[in-house]
Design a protein around this motif. Structure first.
Motif, PDB file in Angstrom:
ATOM      1  N   ASN A 259     -31.382 -16.180 -34.220  1.00  0.00           N
ATOM      2  CA  ASN A 259     -32.403 -15.477 -34.998  1.00  0.00           C
ATOM      3  C   ASN A 259     -33.099 -16.494 -35.897  1.00  0.00           C
ATOM      4  N   GLY A 260     -34.025 -16.019 -36.715  1.00  0.00           N
ATOM      5  CA  GLY A 260     -34.780 -16.922 -37.574  1.00  0.00           C
ATOM      6  C   GLY A 260     -33.908 -17.704 -38.538  1.00  0.00           C
TER       7      GLY A 260
ATOM      8  N   SER B 214     -39.755 -12.406 -26.438  1.00  0.00           N
ATOM      9  CA  SER B 214     -40.053 -11.638 -27.646  1.00  0.00           C
ATOM     10  C   SER B 214     -39.177 -12.093 -28.815  1.00  0.00           C
ATOM     11  N   ILE B 215     -37.907 -12.348 -28.545  1.00  0.00           N
ATOM     12  CA  ILE B 215     -36.995 -12.851 -29.579  1.00  0.00           C
ATOM     13  C   ILE B 215     -37.482 -14.204 -30.087  1.00  0.00           C
ATOM     14  N   ASP B 216     -37.866 -15.096 -29.150  1.00  0.00           N
ATOM     15  CA  ASP B 216     -38.377 -16.413 -29.548  1.00  0.00           C
ATOM     16  C   ASP B 216     -39.658 -16.282 -30.387  1.00  0.00           C
ATOM     17  N   ASP B 217     -40.535 -15.339 -30.030  1.00  0.00           N
ATOM     18  CA  ASP B 217     -41.753 -15.118 -30.812  1.00  0.00           C
ATOM     19  C   ASP B 217     -41.410 -14.705 -32.239  1.00  0.00           C
ATOM     20  N   ASP B 218     -40.435 -13.811 -32.384  1.00  0.00           N
ATOM     21  CA  ASP B 218     -40.024 -13.361 -33.718  1.00  0.00           C
ATOM     22  C   ASP B 218     -39.422 -14.504 -34.533  1.00  0.00           C
ATOM     23  N   ILE B 219     -38.610 -15.337 -33.878  1.00  0.00           N
ATOM     24  CA  ILE B 219     -38.009 -16.488 -34.559  1.00  0.00           C
ATOM     25  C   ILE B 219     -39.108 -17.447 -35.012  1.00  0.00           C
ATOM     26  N   ASP B 220     -40.076 -17.714 -34.141  1.00  0.00           N
ATOM     27  CA  ASP B 220     -41.170 -18.622 -34.494  1.00  0.00           C
ATOM     28  C   ASP B 220     -41.991 -18.075 -35.653  1.00  0.00           C
ATOM     29  N   ALA B 221     -42.207 -16.765 -35.701  1.00  0.00           N
ATOM     30  CA  ALA B 221     -42.954 -16.160 -36.815  1.00  0.00           C
ATOM     31  C   ALA B 221     -42.178 -16.333 -38.121  1.00  0.00           C
ATOM     32  N   TYR B 222     -40.870 -16.158 -38.076  1.00  0.00           N
ATOM     33  CA  TYR B 222     -40.019 -16.346 -39.263  1.00  0.00           C
ATOM     34  C   TYR B 222     -40.112 -17.789 -39.749  1.00  0.00           C
TER      35      TYR B 222
ATOM     36  N   ASP C  17     -37.589 -10.058 -22.849  1.00  0.00           N
ATOM     37  CA  ASP C  17     -36.847  -9.812 -24.089  1.00  0.00           C
ATOM     38  C   ASP C  17     -36.616 -11.127 -24.837  1.00  0.00           C
TER      39      ASP C  17
END
Length: 77
Positions: free
Chosen positions: A6-7, A57-65, A54
């Motif tokens: 996660n982030g 999408s998880i990687d996108d969320d981590i990169d945004a964090y 999936d």
């Protein structure tokens, strides 16, 4: 020690410096999570395989964090 996927785990790995963390790819059959489902008032945990979409999408969320913290994105894959 294994960093969480996660982030926060990515941020801790970045702070550790490039010489310290390493990546270990997961085989397709190891890419899973648990889903908590309410069935007749009871919590039931069911395994669920993560698809490539999936994981992206998880990687996108981590990169945004990481972007909020001013940290570069993690390598994909």
């Amino acid at each position: 020690m294994e960093a969480t996927a996660n982030g926060w785990g990515a941020l801790v790995s970045w702070v550790a410096g490039p010489a310290n963390p390493c990546r270990r790819p997961a085989a397709a059959h190891d890419r899973h999570t648990e889903v908590l489902v309410m069935t007749n008032g009871a919590n039931v945990r069911q395994p669920s395989m993560l698809r490539d979409a999936d994981l992206a999408s998880i990687d996108d969320d981590i990169d945004a964090y990481l972007a909020v913290a001013g940290v570069p994105p993690v390598p994909r894959g």
